[in-house]
Write a protein that holds these residues in place. Structure first.
Motif, mmCIF file in Angstrom:
data_model
loop_
_atom_site.group_PDB
_atom_site.id
_atom_site.type_symbol
_atom_site.label_atom_id
_atom_site.label_comp_id
_atom_site.label_asym_id
_atom_site.label_seq_id
_atom_site.Cartn_x
_atom_site.Cartn_y
_atom_site.Cartn_z
ATOM 1 N N ALA A 96 19.726 27.377 6.824
ATOM 2 C CA ALA A 96 20.910 26.613 6.455
ATOM 3 C C ALA A 96 20.523 25.144 6.222
ATOM 4 N N SER A 97 21.442 24.240 6.512
ATOM 5 C CA SER A 97 21.195 22.810 6.289
ATOM 6 C C SER A 97 22.260 22.009 7.017
ATOM 7 N N ALA A 98 21.898 20.788 7.398
ATOM 8 C CA ALA A 98 22.874 19.899 8.037
ATOM 9 C C ALA A 98 24.041 19.592 7.105
ATOM 10 N N THR A 99 23.844 19.774 5.807
ATOM 11 C CA THR A 99 24.930 19.496 4.863
ATOM 12 C C THR A 99 26.113 20.437 5.067
ATOM 13 N N HIS A 100 25.917 21.527 5.810
ATOM 14 C CA HIS A 100 27.051 22.418 6.056
ATOM 15 C C HIS A 100 28.133 21.691 6.864
ATOM 16 N N TYR A 101 27.734 20.645 7.609
ATOM 17 C CA TYR A 101 28.704 19.885 8.399
ATOM 18 C C TYR A 101 29.741 19.202 7.511
ATOM 19 N N VAL A 102 29.369 18.889 6.279
ATOM 20 C CA VAL A 102 30.309 18.232 5.358
ATOM 21 C C VAL A 102 30.782 19.197 4.278
ATOM 22 N N GLY A 103 30.473 20.475 4.449
ATOM 23 C CA GLY A 103 30.877 21.479 3.470
ATOM 24 C C GLY A 103 32.349 21.854 3.602
ATOM 25 N N VAL A 104 32.950 22.162 2.476
ATOM 26 C CA VAL A 104 34.333 22.628 2.426
ATOM 27 C C VAL A 104 34.336 23.943 1.649
ATOM 28 N N LEU A 105 34.949 24.970 2.230
ATOM 29 C CA LEU A 105 34.957 26.287 1.601
ATOM 30 C C LEU A 105 36.355 26.615 1.108
ATOM 31 N N ASP A 106 36.510 26.710 -0.203
ATOM 32 C CA ASP A 106 37.789 27.072 -0.808
ATOM 33 C C ASP A 106 37.678 28.505 -1.316
ATOM 34 N N LEU A 107 38.241 29.446 -0.572
ATOM 35 C CA LEU A 107 38.120 30.864 -0.936
ATOM 36 C C LEU A 107 38.776 31.189 -2.268
ATOM 37 N N LYS A 108 39.675 30.328 -2.721
ATOM 38 C CA LYS A 108 40.337 30.550 -4.008
ATOM 39 C C LYS A 108 39.539 29.963 -5.169
ATOM 40 N N ASP A 109 38.516 29.170 -4.851
ATOM 41 C CA ASP A 109 37.710 28.559 -5.921
ATOM 42 C C ASP A 109 36.248 28.446 -5.487
ATOM 43 N N LEU A 110 35.660 29.578 -5.103
ATOM 44 C CA LEU A 110 34.264 29.580 -4.656
ATOM 45 C C LEU A 110 33.312 29.183 -5.778
ATOM 46 N N ASN A 111 33.724 29.387 -7.021
ATOM 47 C CA ASN A 111 32.891 28.993 -8.160
ATOM 48 C C ASN A 111 33.098 27.538 -8.562
ATOM 49 N N ARG A 112 33.997 26.842 -7.837
ATOM 50 C CA ARG A 112 34.238 25.400 -8.024
ATOM 51 C C ARG A 112 34.516 25.067 -9.490
ATOM 52 N N ARG A 113 35.398 25.852 -10.084
ATOM 53 C CA ARG A 113 35.727 25.633 -11.492
ATOM 54 C C ARG A 113 36.809 24.575 -11.680
ATOM 55 N N ILE A 114 37.586 24.312 -10.612
ATOM 56 C CA ILE A 114 38.652 23.317 -10.725
ATOM 57 C C ILE A 114 38.064 21.928 -10.952
ATOM 58 N N CYS A 115 37.063 21.588 -10.155
ATOM 59 C CA CYS A 115 36.379 20.300 -10.328
ATOM 60 C C CYS A 115 34.984 20.423 -9.748
ATOM 61 N N TYR A 116 33.977 20.370 -10.599
ATOM 62 C CA TYR A 116 32.619 20.640 -10.133
ATOM 63 C C TYR A 116 31.944 19.404 -9.543
ATOM 64 N N SER A 117 31.304 19.623 -8.405
ATOM 65 C CA SER A 117 30.451 18.612 -7.777
ATOM 66 C C SER A 117 29.226 19.340 -7.248
ATOM 67 N N SER A 118 28.038 18.976 -7.716
ATOM 68 C CA SER A 118 26.823 19.648 -7.250
ATOM 69 C C SER A 118 26.616 19.406 -5.758
ATOM 70 N N HIS A 119 27.039 18.226 -5.267
ATOM 71 C CA HIS A 119 26.908 17.913 -3.844
ATOM 72 C C HIS A 119 27.836 18.795 -3.014
ATOM 73 N N GLY A 120 29.070 18.942 -3.481
ATOM 74 C CA GLY A 120 30.017 19.800 -2.793
ATOM 75 C C GLY A 120 29.622 21.267 -2.867
ATOM 76 N N ALA A 121 29.073 21.676 -4.012
ATOM 77 C CA ALA A 121 28.663 23.071 -4.199
ATOM 78 C C ALA A 121 27.516 23.434 -3.258
ATOM 79 N N TYR A 122 26.552 22.531 -3.125
ATOM 80 C CA TYR A 122 25.425 22.791 -2.228
ATOM 81 C C TYR A 122 25.896 22.893 -0.774
ATOM 82 N N SER A 123 26.727 21.948 -0.356
ATOM 83 C CA SER A 123 27.232 21.945 1.016
ATOM 84 C C SER A 123 28.042 23.206 1.300
#
Length: 322
Positions: A179-206
């Motif tokens: 895993a990674s420490a970035t999981h601490y700042v991760g947000v999981l949206d089960l309705k948008d796991l593909n992050r199509r609403i607004c893409y952020s590579s930083h948010g996607a990685y976390s």
């Protein structure tokens, strides 16, 4: 709105990185204890051709394991195997092709492995990517979510039967999710796991790393409930000087180079906790933990949300077809 959706994950991830670097400035890297020989055991290590994955595969082979390196770079794989064999520490290593951006490739790898009739005592889900510009896997999943998490979810589930048969009480099979420490700042949206609403590579990685930790805890609960001799743990390697940082912005790349020499862990240091989880006597029968710098520690509050764990598991099963 768009700017905040991109800026907030970026700032949170870099602040998280600074916190990790401060820790590494004042704390020495975990030193592996003497580990027991692993003769006769078989391990699969994803992304084992370079970086931490190679160091993990190399060390496990040195303990006498038969290590199967899974990766999508054949030439790198051949070179890694040659290097391990040249060390002549008694173990065996081989390379099998698997592209984690393709669920079909994951299934083909598992079938090839099972056709060999080998047992499986250790599965190290190590391969990963970070801060990739917006793109999709072969199956149409957001790249970080698909490669870092979903393909490893499928791989683990398809190999679970072999892991269960290979383990026994007092000598459990082990799954290690990097895993990674970035999981601490991760947000999981089960309705948008593909992050199509607004893409952020930083948010996607976390998000992908948070998903791995949630998966770890839920799977361990299922294994414990079924009385199976398999453990699963999540490992945080810290900030390690590997190719994972190649996608940083050009300014961040420039700033990273001198900092990396002073504060980043080497690949061997970064792999130490993974190796510990995979082979140490102290971790025998111990599962459902988050390990950082060789110690059991608390992961994010979100990661302990049992409802979120179950919902992610159910959603993941549907996405990969298991």
């Amino acid at each position: 709105m768009w700017l905040m959706s991109v800026l907030v994950p970026l700032v949170r991830l870099y602040l998280c990185g600074m916190k990790v670097l401060l820790y590494q400035l004042f704390n020495r890297s975990f030193t592996l204890p003497v580990l027991p020989q692993q003769n006769g055991k078989v391990a699969v290590v994803t992304g084992g051709t370079r970086g931490m994955g190679f160091e993990t595969a190399r060390h496990l082979a040195g303990l006498g394991m038969h290590v199967v390196i899974a990766g999508n770079e054949r030439e790198e794989g051949i070179a890694a195997i040659r290097k391990i064999h040249e060390e002549g520490n008694g173990g065996k290593a081989e390379f099998l092709y698997m592209d984690l951006t393709s669920l079909k490739s994951v299934r083909q790898f598992v079938q090839t492995f099972k056709d060999r009739g080998l047992p499986l005592h250790v599965l190290v889900n190590n391969a990963g990517t970070m801060l990739v510009p917006e793109r999709q896997t072969e199956d149409g999943f957001e790249f970080h979510f698909g490669l870092n998490y979903l393909s490893h979810f499928l791989l683990t589930n398809l190999l679970l039967d072999v892991l269960k048969k290979s383990g026994r009480q007092g000598c459990c099979s082990r799954i290690v999710n990097v895993a990674s420490a970035t999981h601490y700042v991760g947000v999981l949206d089960l309705k948008d796991l593909n992050r199509r609403i607004c893409y952020s590579s930083h948010g996607a990685y976390s998000q992908s790393k948070l998903a791995l930790v949630l998966f770890t805890y839920y799977l361990q609960e299922q294994l414990t409930g079924g009385g199976f001799p398999v453990t699963v743990n999540a490992v945080d390697p810290g900030m390690v000087d590997t190719a994972l940082y190649d996608n940083l912005w050009s300014l961040a790349q420039t700033l990273k180079k001198p900092v990396a020499k002073l504060l980043f862990r080497t690949p061997a240091e970064g792999a130490s906790t993974t190796i510990y989880a995979a082979a140490s006597s102290e971790m025998e029968g111990a599962g459902g933990f988050y390990l950082y710098n060789g110690q059991k520690t608390q992961s994010s509050d979100f990661s302990y949300d049992s409802q979120l764990q179950a919902e992610l598991w159910s959603k993941s099963c549907k996405l990969v077809g298991v």
